[in-house]
Design an enzyme around this catalytic site. Structure first.
Site, PDB file in Angstrom:
ATOM      1  N   CYS A   1     -26.673  14.803  -7.688  1.00 46.94           N
ATOM      2  CA  CYS A   1     -27.639  15.449  -6.796  1.00 46.94           C
ATOM      3  C   CYS A   1     -27.387  15.018  -5.345  1.00 46.94           C
ATOM      4  O   CYS A   1     -28.157  14.265  -4.752  1.00 46.94           O
ATOM      5  CB  CYS A   1     -29.064  15.093  -7.234  1.00 46.94           C
ATOM      6  SG  CYS A   1     -30.330  15.997  -6.326  1.00 46.94           S
ATOM      7  N   GLU A   2     -26.271  15.486  -4.812  1.00 47.36           N
ATOM      8  CA  GLU A   2     -25.872  15.224  -3.429  1.00 47.36           C
ATOM      9  C   GLU A   2     -25.035  16.409  -2.947  1.00 47.36           C
ATOM     10  O   GLU A   2     -24.136  16.871  -3.664  1.00 47.36           O
ATOM     11  CB  GLU A   2     -25.004  13.961  -3.317  1.00 47.36           C
ATOM     12  CG  GLU A   2     -25.689  12.667  -3.710  1.00 47.36           C
ATOM     13  CD  GLU A   2     -26.435  12.029  -2.566  1.00 47.36           C
ATOM     14  OE1 GLU A   2     -26.360  12.570  -1.435  1.00 47.36           O
ATOM     15  OE2 GLU A   2     -27.099  11.003  -2.805  1.00 47.36           O
TER      16      GLU A   2
ATOM     17  N   TYR B   1      -7.970   3.958  -8.062  1.00 43.49           N
ATOM     18  CA  TYR B   1      -9.224   4.059  -7.315  1.00 43.49           C
ATOM     19  C   TYR B   1     -10.102   5.189  -7.841  1.00 43.49           C
ATOM     20  O   TYR B   1     -10.786   5.866  -7.091  1.00 43.49           O
ATOM     21  CB  TYR B   1      -8.939   4.216  -5.809  1.00 43.49           C
ATOM     22  CG  TYR B   1      -8.105   3.076  -5.285  1.00 43.49           C
ATOM     23  CD1 TYR B   1      -8.652   1.810  -5.165  1.00 43.49           C
ATOM     24  CD2 TYR B   1      -6.762   3.262  -4.973  1.00 43.49           C
ATOM     25  CE1 TYR B   1      -7.882   0.741  -4.724  1.00 43.49           C
ATOM     26  CE2 TYR B   1      -5.979   2.205  -4.538  1.00 43.49           C
ATOM     27  CZ  TYR B   1      -6.542   0.941  -4.417  1.00 43.49           C
ATOM     28  OH  TYR B   1      -5.780  -0.119  -3.997  1.00 43.49           O
TER      29      TYR B   1
ATOM     30  N   TYR C   1     -13.292   9.389   1.337  1.00 42.78           N
ATOM     31  CA  TYR C   1     -12.125   9.430   2.218  1.00 42.78           C
ATOM     32  C   TYR C   1     -11.673  10.853   2.577  1.00 42.78           C
ATOM     33  O   TYR C   1     -10.620  11.015   3.196  1.00 42.78           O
ATOM     34  CB  TYR C   1     -10.931   8.729   1.548  1.00 42.78           C
ATOM     35  CG  TYR C   1     -11.153   7.302   1.149  1.00 42.78           C
ATOM     36  CD1 TYR C   1     -11.635   6.361   2.048  1.00 42.78           C
ATOM     37  CD2 TYR C   1     -10.853   6.875  -0.147  1.00 42.78           C
ATOM     38  CE1 TYR C   1     -11.822   5.039   1.671  1.00 42.78           C
ATOM     39  CE2 TYR C   1     -11.029   5.553  -0.530  1.00 42.78           C
ATOM     40  CZ  TYR C   1     -11.514   4.643   0.382  1.00 42.78           C
ATOM     41  OH  TYR C   1     -11.687   3.334   0.000  1.00 42.78           O
TER      42      TYR C   1
ATOM     43  N   ARG D   1     -13.184   9.179  -4.263  1.00 42.82           N
ATOM     44  CA  ARG D   1     -12.253   9.343  -3.152  1.00 42.82           C
ATOM     45  C   ARG D   1     -12.483  10.610  -2.317  1.00 42.82           C
ATOM     46  O   ARG D   1     -12.442  10.532  -1.080  1.00 42.82           O
ATOM     47  CB  ARG D   1     -10.805   9.299  -3.655  1.00 42.82           C
ATOM     48  CG  ARG D   1     -10.410   7.970  -4.291  1.00 42.82           C
ATOM     49  CD  ARG D   1      -8.925   7.894  -4.595  1.00 42.82           C
ATOM     50  NE  ARG D   1      -8.159   7.784  -3.359  1.00 42.82           N
ATOM     51  CZ  ARG D   1      -7.445   8.776  -2.846  1.00 42.82           C
ATOM     52  NH1 ARG D   1      -7.384   9.954  -3.450  1.00 42.82           N
ATOM     53  NH2 ARG D   1      -6.782   8.589  -1.726  1.00 42.82           N
TER      54      ARG D   1
ATOM     55  N   GLY E   1       0.813  -1.211   0.000  1.00 48.76           N
ATOM     56  CA  GLY E   1       0.000   0.000   0.000  1.00 48.76           C
ATOM     57  C   GLY E   1       0.843   1.255   0.000  1.00 48.76           C
ATOM     58  O   GLY E   1       0.626   2.176   0.786  1.00 48.76           O
TER      59      GLY E   1
ATOM     60  N   PRO F   1       2.456  -2.898  -4.154  1.00 47.44           N
ATOM     61  CA  PRO F   1       2.612  -1.437  -4.148  1.00 47.44           C
ATOM     62  C   PRO F   1       1.315  -0.649  -4.225  1.00 47.44           C
ATOM     63  O   PRO F   1       1.313   0.563  -4.019  1.00 47.44           O
ATOM     64  CB  PRO F   1       3.472  -1.191  -5.388  1.00 47.44           C
ATOM     65  CG  PRO F   1       3.126  -2.319  -6.302  1.00 47.44           C
ATOM     66  CD  PRO F   1       2.916  -3.511  -5.409  1.00 47.44           C
ATOM     67  N   GLY F   2       0.193  -1.312  -4.553  1.00 42.76           N
ATOM     68  CA  GLY F   2      -1.082  -0.611  -4.577  1.00 42.76           C
ATOM     69  C   GLY F   2      -1.142   0.515  -5.588  1.00 42.76           C
ATOM     70  O   GLY F   2      -0.773   0.362  -6.754  1.00 42.76           O
ATOM     71  N   ARG F   3      -1.541   1.700  -5.124  1.00 37.10           N
ATOM     72  CA  ARG F   3      -1.769   2.853  -6.008  1.00 37.10           C
ATOM     73  C   ARG F   3      -0.492   3.408  -6.623  1.00 37.10           C
ATOM     74  O   ARG F   3      -0.541   4.199  -7.563  1.00 37.10           O
ATOM     75  CB  ARG F   3      -2.462   3.967  -5.212  1.00 37.10           C
ATOM     76  CG  ARG F   3      -1.529   4.728  -4.280  1.00 37.10           C
ATOM     77  CD  ARG F   3      -2.263   5.612  -3.296  1.00 37.10           C
ATOM     78  NE  ARG F   3      -3.065   4.802  -2.410  1.00 37.10           N
ATOM     79  CZ  ARG F   3      -4.323   5.102  -2.079  1.00 37.10           C
ATOM     80  NH1 ARG F   3      -4.881   6.198  -2.537  1.00 37.10           N
ATOM     81  NH2 ARG F   3      -5.002   4.316  -1.284  1.00 37.10           N
TER      82      ARG F   3
END
Length: 416
Positions: free
Chosen positions: A336-337, A365, A309, A305, A225, A267-269
């Site tokens: 619409c949020e 992501y 997050y 994201r 990660g 390594p993820g992202r």
């Protein structure tokens, strides 16, 4: 290695892509992906270290093909991701499948594919051992180390839902031995976008110690990660320094154990995150008194994201001249949020309707977490190849196509 798409690609090229293929559109740079893969592959020269790319970060098949060509394996977390890799021709031995509340159907399917199965609960391990005696597998342990860029991606802490408790590892080994199943690997993962390299080094120490209690071991997967710097001026993960400290530990372990064990990192992202950008068009400029809003043609249905997050992505107006008068804006999506805000209090040149914005570091992501919320279509995806060509790697659906596909999938009868 902290270069972003905006540093590697001429702004006029990004504007040309937006003009030709419309917005919202994800754009990826092949050279950046390959360079970052090669940096990792060469990081632990002389040691039996391999890297597993997290398919969930970005699963576009054209990008997976590039990463596979650079000699990386794949970290998968669903049976569907396993099938995707297999249908792309990835050898089963290069696919690591970490289950999370796996069903029997998924277990049997993965076993048929011959991929490396990694179990994070005693219950699922028991089920596997009872049904596949004489086979092999890996187990995921919970190292009780807390890290990650957000609480929702902290996976190694004491209260995490992931992994088998460290004190239960002997029970897992005994259970496997009872059914003549070899535990050939152990694994842990402390979080996504880790913030403290020391935590990853501590996790390595824990796994190397735990390995001494598994006599059939062939590999240790330390997870990973690795983070990327999302904000300007933010320090990059000290990859070379980390590798130097980790290498000492791995070399000592191999000397003491007599060798025969390989190591894996995830390594993820880190590979695809900086290599992607989301282009969006401003369709509304609104002064609400205390705040000015830029309304765009994308939203958290395309880049979740920031809403999920509280993540920061730099946003650049690539249409406006740098010398233009600067203003402070909130960049809003078209969902619409009230929570559909992509960036708050962003200083950028005075922006007008029709300007194109680039949301940086969106290669990981982004598209994999995108949805049809509000029944909107997904973005297009464009790859800038090593030869400089623009390659469409996902076509944008029209509104009619999006709705027609939905009706067809639901089986709702529609008059021709």
């Amino acid at each position: 290695m902290s270069k972003k798409v905006i540093d590697s690609v001429d702004v006029d090229r990004l504007l040309a892509i937006a003009e030709k293929w419309g917005t919202p559109t994800y754009v990826y740079v092949e050279d950046m992906i390959r360079d970052r893969c090669r940096k990792l592959v060469n990081l632990f020269s002389g040691l039996p270290v391999s890297w597993l790319y997290a398919v969930k970060a970005n699963d576009n098949p054209f990008l997976l093909e590039i990463i596979s060509e650079e000699q990386l394996g794949f970290d998968t977390v669903s049976y569907e991701e396993v099938l995707l890799c297999r249908k792309l021709g990835v050898p089963a031995e290069n696919i690591f499948y970490t289950e999370n509340n796996m069903t029997d159907e998924e277990m049997h399917g993965a076993a048929r594919e011959g991929v490396v199965l990694n179990f994070g609960s005693l219950g699922r391990l028991r089920s596997y051992c009872e049904q596949y005696p004489g086979s092999s597998c890996s187990v995921r342990i919970k190292p009780d180390i807390s890290d990650g860029h957000h609480a929702k991606v902290d996976t190694g802490n004491e209260d995490s839902k992931f992994g088998i408790r460290m004190d239960l590892l002997p029970e897992a080994v005994a259970l496997a031995r009872q059914h003549d199943v070899s535990i050939t690997g152990i694994h842990a993962h402390i979080g996504s976008g880790i913030t403290e390299p020391e935590n990853l080094l501590n996790e390595i120490d824990i796994l190397l110690h735990a390995a001494k209690g598994v006599d059939s071991l062939k590999f240790i997967n330390f997870g990973g990660g690795l983070p990327i710097p999302y904000r300007s001026g933010e320090e990059e993960f000290a990859l070379d320094q980390f590798a130097s400290l980790a290498k000492e530990r791995l070399e000592t372990f191999l000397e003491e154990s007599g060798g025969g064990i390989s190591f894996l990192f995830e390594p993820g992202r880190w590979i695809v995150g900086p290599a992607g950008v989301l282009l969006t068009r401003v369709n509304t400029v609104k002064d609400q008194g205390r705040k000015k809003f830029l309304g765009t043609d994308t939203g958290f249905n395309h880049l979740l994201r920031p809403a999920l997050y509280d993540s920061w992505h730099e946003i650049v107006n690539i249409s406006a001249a740098k010398t233009a008068k600067e203003e402070k804006y909130n960049v809003a999506g078209n969902i619409c949020e009230s929570g559909d805000i992509l960036g708050t209090d962003r200083i950028m040149p005075e922006t007008r309707t029709g300007d194109c914005l680039a949301i940086l570091d969106a290669g990981a992501y982004g598209m994999t977490m995108a949805s049809h919320y509000n029944r909107r279509a997904l973005p297009a995806e464009i790859l800038i190849t090593t030869k400089g060509f623009h390659k469409v790697i996902r076509r944008r659906s029209s509104a009619d196509e999006t709705v027609d596909r939905f009706l067809k999938e639901t089986g709702y009868p529609v008059d021709a």
